[in-house]
Scaffold this motif. Sequence first.
Motif, PDB file in Angstrom:
ATOM      1  N   LEU A  61      -1.458   0.871  13.330  1.00 42.15           N
ATOM      2  CA  LEU A  61      -1.623  -0.411  12.642  1.00 42.15           C
ATOM      3  C   LEU A  61      -1.855  -1.530  13.661  1.00 42.15           C
ATOM      4  N   LEU A 111      -0.152  -7.918   4.071  1.00 43.92           N
ATOM      5  CA  LEU A 111      -0.519  -6.539   3.731  1.00 43.92           C
ATOM      6  C   LEU A 111       0.550  -5.607   4.284  1.00 43.92           C
ATOM      7  N   LEU A 161       0.132  -8.441   8.903  1.00 42.04           N
ATOM      8  CA  LEU A 161       0.370  -7.037   8.560  1.00 42.04           C
ATOM      9  C   LEU A 161       1.842  -6.688   8.784  1.00 42.04           C
ATOM     10  N   ILE A 182      -5.928  -0.663   5.170  1.00 34.13           N
ATOM     11  CA  ILE A 182      -5.238  -1.944   5.401  1.00 34.13           C
ATOM     12  C   ILE A 182      -5.995  -2.763   6.444  1.00 34.13           C
ATOM     13  N   PHE A 216       0.842  -1.194   0.000  1.00 37.40           N
ATOM     14  CA  PHE A 216       0.000   0.000   0.000  1.00 37.40           C
ATOM     15  C   PHE A 216       0.878   1.245   0.000  1.00 37.40           C
ATOM     16  N   LYS A 228      -4.770   5.351   4.633  1.00 42.38           N
ATOM     17  CA  LYS A 228      -4.047   4.142   4.196  1.00 42.38           C
ATOM     18  C   LYS A 228      -4.090   3.029   5.249  1.00 42.38           C
ATOM     19  N   THR A 229      -3.739   3.392   6.500  1.00 43.63           N
ATOM     20  CA  THR A 229      -3.702   2.384   7.566  1.00 43.63           C
ATOM     21  C   THR A 229      -5.091   1.817   7.837  1.00 43.63           C
ATOM     22  N   ASP A 269       2.163  -1.921   4.961  1.00 39.50           N
ATOM     23  CA  ASP A 269       2.028  -0.468   5.074  1.00 39.50           C
ATOM     24  C   ASP A 269       3.358   0.175   4.699  1.00 39.50           C
TER      25      ASP A 269
END
Length: 329
Positions: free
Chosen positions: A166, A206, A152, A136, A124, A132-133, A208
């Motif tokens: 996150l 995923l 993550l 996710i 991402f 964004k976070t 970040d």
Amino acid sequence: MSFFKKLKDSISQKAEAVTNKFKDGLSKTRNAFVEGIEDLFSRRKKIDEEFYEELEEILIGADVGVNTVMKLIDELRVEVRKQKIEEAAALQPILSEKLVALLQPGEVKTTLNIAESGLTVILFVGVNGVGKTTTIGKMAHMLKQEGKKVLLAAGDTFRAGAIEQLEVWGQRVGVDVIKQQSGADPAAVMFDALQAAKTRNVDVLLCDTAGRLQNKTNLMEELNKIYRVIRREIPEAPHEVLLVLDATTGQNALSQAKLFSDKTGLTGLVLTKLDGTAKGGIVIAIRQEMDIPVKFVGLGEKMDDLQPFDSEQFVHALFTGLMTNENED
């Protein structure tokens, strides 16, 4: 009630729920857009230069994009001459038809690219403050609901609080987060995350990344370093590079998409905060000016408000008012 009848009803209810999410999420855009067009067609009976100018303003106001609007207006002028249309009302169904055509997916793939076997890596990217976070976290929830094992990677080591944010999402969703201390090398975090994902037989990782300003060369280079680390460990990865954009920024979102596309090999876009803007036409602008598909849209604050983008659902939700009126005529 038979099992198949129950299954059919359940599928139908889920489809209706998704449709309603799109309708609710696009209400601000729809109200501004449809009301503006309906008002124009009711006030102006004749098709003249003033009519075209007002229509142009309404479309640009919804952030459909100047280039797209100019092309659309030119096409309408051609149809008016060709069909010898004099009444504005007769142009409304043609306008709706052309707007729908602008969003057709064409050759681009709009679903997530998931590896047939082994680990899928999704990266991402995007500037700070676009959601964004949160995206996710919501995608982790969606994938987990589909029965996938998710992990993550906290690759945004620059922004204070990014790792903690996150982690909060990880706890909410019930997914582990691979991290290092604040200020650590993001590529090293990715390496650790890839090793952990392989060891734990994870389905989807995923990742970040820092909210990079597209004019910061060193940050873009850092992103390329992350890309290289992923490629070294899994040659076919990342399977997706998703740019997260804030729909409320309108044309600025399109500018970001173009700049990031030049540097990061984007495979798809996620448009957040679509429910909070009257500028939903930006989806049309992006679809027309770029070959990168919108894969997901954020339609609210809830965990399941990240929805796979469906052009037909979008068109139906956005242009309901126009289409209803045509059917009544």
